[in-house]
Scaffold this active site. Structure first.
Site, PDB file in Angstrom:
ATOM      1  N   TYR A 163       0.820  -1.216   0.000  1.00  0.00           N
ATOM      2  CA  TYR A 163       0.000   0.000   0.000  1.00  0.00           C
ATOM      3  C   TYR A 163       0.858   1.271   0.000  1.00  0.00           C
ATOM      4  O   TYR A 163       0.370   2.357  -0.301  1.00  0.00           O
ATOM      5  CB  TYR A 163      -0.950   0.030   1.212  1.00  0.00           C
ATOM      6  CG  TYR A 163      -2.049  -1.009   1.141  1.00  0.00           C
ATOM      7  CD1 TYR A 163      -2.184  -1.856   0.046  1.00  0.00           C
ATOM      8  CD2 TYR A 163      -2.964  -1.155   2.172  1.00  0.00           C
ATOM      9  CE1 TYR A 163      -3.173  -2.816  -0.015  1.00  0.00           C
ATOM     10  CE2 TYR A 163      -3.969  -2.118   2.112  1.00  0.00           C
ATOM     11  CZ  TYR A 163      -4.059  -2.952   1.020  1.00  0.00           C
ATOM     12  OH  TYR A 163      -5.052  -3.901   0.965  1.00  0.00           O
ATOM     13  N   LYS A 179       3.533 -15.285   2.041  1.00  0.00           N
ATOM     14  CA  LYS A 179       3.478 -15.992   0.752  1.00  0.00           C
ATOM     15  C   LYS A 179       4.932 -16.204   0.351  1.00  0.00           C
ATOM     16  O   LYS A 179       5.378 -15.826  -0.735  1.00  0.00           O
ATOM     17  CB  LYS A 179       2.678 -15.126  -0.251  1.00  0.00           C
ATOM     18  CG  LYS A 179       2.323 -15.799  -1.544  1.00  0.00           C
ATOM     19  CD  LYS A 179       1.277 -16.888  -1.423  1.00  0.00           C
ATOM     20  CE  LYS A 179       1.042 -17.529  -2.779  1.00  0.00           C
ATOM     21  NZ  LYS A 179       0.332 -18.814  -2.696  1.00  0.00           N
ATOM     22  N   ASP A 227      -2.966 -18.111   1.131  1.00  0.00           N
ATOM     23  CA  ASP A 227      -4.087 -18.803   0.472  1.00  0.00           C
ATOM     24  C   ASP A 227      -4.626 -19.909   1.385  1.00  0.00           C
ATOM     25  O   ASP A 227      -5.835 -20.063   1.561  1.00  0.00           O
ATOM     26  CB  ASP A 227      -3.695 -19.346  -0.915  1.00  0.00           C
ATOM     27  CG  ASP A 227      -2.262 -19.849  -0.980  1.00  0.00           C
ATOM     28  OD1 ASP A 227      -1.521 -19.728   0.004  1.00  0.00           O
ATOM     29  OD2 ASP A 227      -1.872 -20.399  -2.035  1.00  0.00           O
ATOM     30  N   ASP A 252      -5.559  -6.980   5.521  1.00  0.00           N
ATOM     31  CA  ASP A 252      -6.768  -6.298   5.058  1.00  0.00           C
ATOM     32  C   ASP A 252      -7.787  -7.333   4.579  1.00  0.00           C
ATOM     33  O   ASP A 252      -8.961  -7.315   4.957  1.00  0.00           O
ATOM     34  CB  ASP A 252      -6.361  -5.368   3.895  1.00  0.00           C
ATOM     35  CG  ASP A 252      -7.435  -4.358   3.559  1.00  0.00           C
ATOM     36  OD1 ASP A 252      -8.483  -4.358   4.228  1.00  0.00           O
ATOM     37  OD2 ASP A 252      -7.226  -3.566   2.613  1.00  0.00           O
ATOM     38  N   ASP A 310     -11.432  -9.120   6.718  1.00  0.00           N
ATOM     39  CA  ASP A 310     -12.813  -9.114   6.195  1.00  0.00           C
ATOM     40  C   ASP A 310     -13.370 -10.528   6.219  1.00  0.00           C
ATOM     41  O   ASP A 310     -14.543 -10.751   6.522  1.00  0.00           O
ATOM     42  CB  ASP A 310     -12.861  -8.573   4.753  1.00  0.00           C
ATOM     43  CG  ASP A 310     -13.168  -7.077   4.719  1.00  0.00           C
ATOM     44  OD1 ASP A 310     -12.741  -6.388   5.663  1.00  0.00           O
ATOM     45  OD2 ASP A 310     -13.825  -6.611   3.771  1.00  0.00           O
TER      46      ASP A 310
END
Ligand code: NAD
Length: 365
Positions: free
Chosen positions: A143, A194, A226, A250, A254
């Site tokens: 970001y 990852k 994942d 992020d 959710d």
């Protein structure tokens, strides 16, 4: 605990104003009940600031909020401002606060309140008693990495690019926060990365392992993002504290929100340390400005109210008030009061305002 509470309230956009009003009710009552001087200033951020001041966060606002003890933010963004250049968009205001105040550690607890077990899309036995804490690195990663942008290559071809970069010191400090937090809970920490395909997160993993030497009591595990997203839905109770990068955090939070019944239930605290060593923090719900329901007085204000509870715990080190707010929320839910997002059979539907009032009534008792 100090007697003066200097708080900046930034309602922002969409449902931000509606849910901030409920936080305000709670704060005003608490300050009277516990005899605090509440010095609260309301400030503009996001689209609301763009409309009035032409920028998502003015220098004056930034200067003022930097001086407060804590910041409470509603949400920013919405379709009205989507056509603007990237650096002018509402979300840049929020990112600027995080970066300027160096709020690098974002705590996102996912707690399932017993009365809401039926509201989750998962089976009750999978989520009953769930209490996990996701710690998201908040001021680094993709970001903020440079270079970034959209470049024209030819008449028909453009290149869109971002940079996922992490420095050792950025990983080290979030690792320390995560290990320290794990020490106060069940001493289990899962680092999500990852590392099989992204070098920046291979470094992330290496630093986590290095840091673990200082915390021999903490059981550190690693998981690819994942797999982590799948495991969160398959068997969330295998986790206690999760630490991860800005973007993965992020997305995973959710996902975790649906374990609790709704995105409208997830609070957060973003914490950092300022130049003079003082703790700086901002409290906000995990969700966005929900333009689809904005202005209808139907949004769930509980994530916002629970964020106020986190403020008392983290910024003012007052567990009593924090627990009082959490208990009031749980009691309201036990009595069957719901906003639409957490509705199941035989519940009583409340508006945003009414839900704020119910929590207040419960507090008063
Ligand atoms: P969102 O979180 O705003 O909404 C996703 C869905 O959840 C919507 O259906 C919405 O109605 C619902 N929802 C969210 N909060 C709710 C609440 N309190 N009560 C009931 N339902 C709720 O995400 P989005 O739609 O992807 O984004 C909308 C805008 O918000 C965008 O401009 C985005 O950039 C911005 N955003 C801001 C933040 C922030 O301010 N921290 C975070 C995420 C998204």
């Amino acid at each position: 605990m100090k007697k003066d509470l200097n708080i900046s309230l930034l309602p922002g956009d969409g449902i931000g104003k509606e849910i901030s009003n409920q936080a305000l009710k709670i704060l005003e009552w608490i300050s009277k009940k516990f005899d605090f001087n509440l010095n609260l200033t309301e400030e503009l951020v996001g689209g609301a600031s763009i409309d009035k001041l032409g920028t998502p966060l003015s220098d004056k606002t930034l200067g003022r909020i930097k001086k407060s003890d804590a910041i409470i933010l509603g949400a920013v963004g919405g379709p009205k401002w989507e056509g603007l250049k990237f650096e002018k968009r509402p979300e840049r205001g929020l990112l600027k606060i995080r970066k300027e105040l160096d709020l690098f550690a974002n705590f996102r607890p996912a707690l399932v309140f017993d009365p809401l077990i039926e509201s989750s899309s998962l089976k009750p036995e999978i989520i009953k008693g769930l209490d996990i804490l996701l710690i998201r690195e908040l001021t680094g990663g993709i970001y903020f990495g440079e270079p970034r942008g959209i470049k024209k290559i030819s008449e028909e071809k453009y290149k869109g690019f971002n940079t996922l970069v992490y420095y050792t010191n950025e990983i080290k400090r979030i690792a320390e926060v995560a290990f320290e937090t794990a020490m106060t809970r069940s001493k289990k920490l899962c680092s999500v990365d990852k590392a099989n395909v992204l070098e920046s997160t291979e470094l992330w993993r290496n630093v986590m392992i290095e840091c673990s030497q200082n915390y021999p009591e903490v059981e550190l595990s690693h998981m690819y993002v994942d797999n982590a997203s799948m495991q969160l839905v398959r068997d969330p109770k295998q986790f206690d504290v999760i630490v991860t990068t800005n973007m993965f955090g992020d997305i995973l939070s959710d996902c975790a929100s649906m374990l609790t019944g709704s995105l409208g239930m997830l609070p957060s605290a973003s914490v950092g340390v300022s130049e003079n060593g003082e703790r700086k923090a901002m409290y906000e719900p995990v969700h966005g400005s929900a333009p689809d329901i904005a202005g209808k007085n139907i949004a769930n204000p509980l994530a916002m109210i629970l964020s106020v509870s986190m403020m008392f715990k983290y910024s003012f080190e007052n567990e009593t008030i924090s627990t009082l707010i959490n208990d009031a929320v749980e009691s309201v839910l036990k009595k069957g009061f719901r906003t639409r997002d957490i509705l199941s059979k035989n519940d009583l539907i409340l508006s945003t305002d009414e839900m704020g009032e119910k929590v207040l009534e419960e507090l008063k008792q």
